[in-house]
Design a protein around this motif. Structure first.
Motif, short mmCIF file in Angstrom:
data_model
loop_
_atom_site.label_atom_id
_atom_site.label_comp_id
_atom_site.label_asym_id
_atom_site.label_seq_id
_atom_site.Cartn_x
_atom_site.Cartn_y
_atom_site.Cartn_z
N ALA A 129 0.94 -0.99 -0.37
CA ALA A 129 0.02 0.04 0.42
C ALA A 129 1.06 1.63 0.07
O ALA A 129 1.98 1.59 0.57
N VAL A 130 0.77 2.40 -0.67
CA VAL A 130 0.95 3.27 -1.01
C VAL A 130 0.43 4.00 -0.26
O VAL A 130 -1.08 4.54 -0.35
N GLN A 131 0.78 4.96 0.40
CA GLN A 131 0.18 6.35 1.11
C GLN A 131 1.04 7.41 1.15
O GLN A 131 1.63 7.66 1.32
N GLY A 132 0.00 9.08 1.21
CA GLY A 132 1.13 9.81 1.51
C GLY A 132 -0.54 11.31 2.26
O GLY A 132 -1.25 10.48 2.96
N ALA A 133 0.63 12.24 1.90
CA ALA A 133 -0.41 13.29 2.68
C ALA A 133 0.08 14.32 2.05
O ALA A 133 1.63 14.70 1.40
N VAL A 134 0.01 15.38 1.64
CA VAL A 134 -0.08 16.11 1.16
C VAL A 134 -0.31 17.99 1.94
O VAL A 134 -1.35 18.26 2.11
N ARG A 135 0.44 18.82 1.89
CA ARG A 135 0.44 20.13 2.46
C ARG A 135 0.71 21.51 1.63
O ARG A 135 1.67 21.41 0.66
N ARG A 136 0.02 21.90 0.67
CA ARG A 136 0.34 23.61 -0.19
C ARG A 136 0.21 24.58 0.97
O ARG A 136 -0.60 24.63 1.49
N ASN A 137 0.90 25.50 0.67
CA ASN A 137 1.32 26.50 2.13
C ASN A 137 1.52 27.69 -0.15
O ASN A 137 2.67 27.45 -0.22
N ALA A 138 0.66 28.37 -0.17
CA ALA A 138 0.89 29.12 -1.84
C ALA A 138 0.74 28.26 -3.11
O ALA A 138 0.87 27.74 -2.93
N ASP A 139 2.08 28.30 -3.28
CA ASP A 139 3.21 27.76 -4.62
C ASP A 139 4.04 26.57 -3.89
O ASP A 139 4.72 25.69 -4.51
N GLN A 140 4.18 26.79 -2.59
CA GLN A 140 5.07 25.33 -2.35
C GLN A 140 3.84 24.39 -1.78
O GLN A 140 3.43 24.47 -1.17
N VAL A 141 4.35 23.38 -2.21
CA VAL A 141 4.01 22.21 -2.05
C VAL A 141 4.55 20.73 -1.54
O VAL A 141 5.73 20.93 -1.63
N ARG A 142 4.65 20.64 -0.27
CA ARG A 142 5.20 19.34 0.62
C ARG A 142 4.59 18.02 0.78
O ARG A 142 3.03 18.12 0.80
N VAL A 143 4.43 17.24 0.65
CA VAL A 143 4.31 15.49 -0.39
C VAL A 143 5.09 14.26 0.54
O VAL A 143 6.20 14.52 0.43
N ASN A 144 4.13 13.84 1.67
CA ASN A 144 4.95 12.29 2.22
C ASN A 144 4.75 11.46 1.85
O ASN A 144 2.97 11.44 1.62
N VAL A 145 5.37 10.04 1.76
CA VAL A 145 4.90 9.23 0.96
C VAL A 145 5.50 7.95 1.83
O VAL A 145 6.74 8.20 2.42
N SER A 146 4.72 6.95 2.17
CA SER A 146 5.09 6.09 2.55
C SER A 146 4.84 4.00 1.31
O SER A 146 3.76 5.09 0.95
N LEU A 147 6.10 3.52 1.74
CA LEU A 147 5.47 2.10 1.41
C LEU A 147 5.14 1.58 2.07
O LEU A 147 6.04 0.78 3.15
#
Length: 503
Positions: free
Chosen positions: A171-189
């Motif tokens: 299973a691939v899981q993740g989370a996304v946070r967006r701050n204006a034009d900045q994007v952070r993606v956390n991902v785990s397998l």
């Protein structure tokens, strides 16, 4: 008879001669600087990465009971090797033996939106969908369809149950946070058998370069799974990528709207968003495909005020995409849905081209099934429909795929099997009136007049204007194929025997 990308709750008043028939209706508080899932396993992750190759060789799900094996053997017999190219061998075997999870089988669960703003869900959903598509195009991978994956959105997941229900290992899981034009993606397998992460990472980028960020994630996941990365031309090419972040944003919003339960209003709203994207960037590939899909939905659901013009515009949009990137599975799929009713053989060629690129798309397998029926090749329709259900067993359109199995059996006078599949369709969605049409015909053809009257009663509740003549005209507007029409005449005759009024 409808395509699963275009099921609608709106019903046409009558069939049109120049159009097809009705076509379907982590924690949010996780700190920004932490990777996805549980970093407390980080030390163990490093060690496990050394032995991941061995872990991938293990069998995650074995041992069906004897009764189940009989069912598996029945499916195996229907999944003939000539139906699927070599590239789809993994998918064929997975459908034939659902008791054994393929070695590289996985689901991409909907990424969490850490912005605590539901209005930003479309952004996290778009990243999830793109990542699913990218992984699905890698040779040897077996990837559960988006439709099933999104049934787990915002739900607690028990991994052992997930693995058993879907027949997968990862299973691939993740989370996304967006701050204006900045994007952070956390991902785990996550290794489903143990419920523990074998890899996790954090990816930072900006909205203007979202495609490159997604490529990084795909590459890392592929390396962790020992998957072979396919060539760049088989994935999103540089020419496909919008340079206008606002156009990209409107396109992502358009797709989020498109995936909502389909209606005339919802489709119009999605097309407006795609149009806004194209005004900002006329070459935005995702928006062109999205608008073409909306136009096809309008034509096939008989919402279009100008069928010929809308169909031509949809084809022109898709051909523009294919001229830039002939390896766009989405473009081939869209063209297939435009051609399906009127040129089913042409539609089949497009679906096969799409599956050559993306061998894990359940919607395309399902669409191929109805295209085969419309082409007078009903005997070949069962394999792709069964494969669609294996790839996305909890899909919102599973009721439709069950109906197509029913319809294929009915074309071949296999009445017992038809009744069984249509009953399954009704159990999944009791508002889909076509299933009651086939039930009434099957019961009428076999002299089960009491059951025919029961299904006809349900049909009349949903479509009080339903008549034999209406349905015959509808069927003949779908296809001019002689074999299809001969078989369809048999279905119409069963309706008469079941008590449906002539006109």
């Amino acid at each position: 008879m409808v395509t699963n990308s275009e099921v609608s709750s709106d019903l046409p008043d009558k069939p049109a001669s120049d159009s097809g028939p009705l076509k379907k209706t982590a924690s949010d508080n996780e700190p920004l600087d932490k990777p996805a899932s549980t970093l407390k396993f980080k030390g163990r992750i490093r060690a496990r990465l050394q032995v991941i190759g061995g872990a991938l060789a293990s069998i995650a799900a074995i041992g069906a009971i004897a009764g189940g094996l009989v069912g598996y053997w029945t499916v195996w017999k229907t999944l003939r090797t000539d139906v699927f190219p070599d590239k789809q061998e993994t998918q064929r075997q997975a459908a034939a033996r659902p008791d054994i999870a393929p070695r590289l089988s996985l689901v991409v669960l909907p990424f969490a939106n850490l912005n605590n703003d539901p209005e930003q869900d479309y952004f996290a959903d778009g990243i999830t969908t793109d990542l699913t598509t990218d992984l699905a195009q890698m040779p040897g991978a077996f990837v559960i369809g988006r439709g099933t994956a999104f049934t787990y959105k915002n739900k607690q997941v028990d991994f052992r149950t997930l693995g058993k229900d879907l027949g997968i290992r990862w299973a691939v899981q993740g989370a996304v946070r967006r701050n204006a034009d900045q994007v952070r993606v956390n991902v785990s397998l996550t290794d489903i058998a143990s419920g523990q992460d074998v890899w996790s990472d954090r990816f930072d980028g900006d909205r203007t370069n979202l495609a490159a960020l997604q490529d990084q994630i795909t590459a890392r996941l592929a390396r962790s799974l020992n998957l072979e990365l396919i060539q760049a031309e088989s994935r999103r090419s540089e020419a496909d990528r919008s340079r206008n972040p606002d156009a990209m944003d409107f396109s992502m919003r358009g797709w989020a709207k498109y995936y909502e339960p389909q209606s005339k209003i919802q489709t119009a709203q999605a097309m407006d968003l795609f149009d806004r994207a194209l005004r900002l960037d006329p070459d935005n590939v995702d928006a062109m495909i999205g608008k073409a899909r909306c136009l096809a939905a309008g034509v096939n659901n008989q919402w279009s005020a100008s069928v010929v013009e809308d169909r031509k515009q949809a084809i022109d949009l898709v051909d523009r995409v294919l001229s830039k990137n002939s390896a766009s599975a989405s473009a081939h799929t869209t063209k297939g849905s435009i051609l399906l009713f009127g040129d089913p053989e042409g539609a089949l060629a497009e679906y096969d081209a799409a599956l050559e690129i993306d061998q894990n798309n359940p919607a395309v397998y399902a669409a191929k099934a109805i295209a085969l029926i419309v082409s007078g090749r009903a005997r070949e329709a069962f394999s792709p429909a069964q494969l669609a259900l294996r790839l996305s067993p909890r899909d919102p359109f599973a009721f439709l795929w069950r109906y197509w199995l029913c319809h294929g059996h009915l074309h071949l006078h296999q009445y017992g099997e038809a009744i069984e599949e249509c009953r399954r369709s009704v159990n999944l969605n009791n508002l889909y009136f076509y299933a009651y049409v086939d039930l009434t015909s099957a019961y009428g053809a076999t002299g089960q007049l009491e059951q025919a009257q029961q299904s006809l009663t349900e049909l009349n509740k949903l479509r009080p204007d339903f008549t034999v003549q209406w349905y015959r005209d509808l069927g003949y507007s779908i296809s001019s194929n002689p074999q299809f029409r001969r078989e369809f005449d048999g279905i119409v005759d069963g309706l008469r025997k079941g008590g449906v009024r002539e006109q």
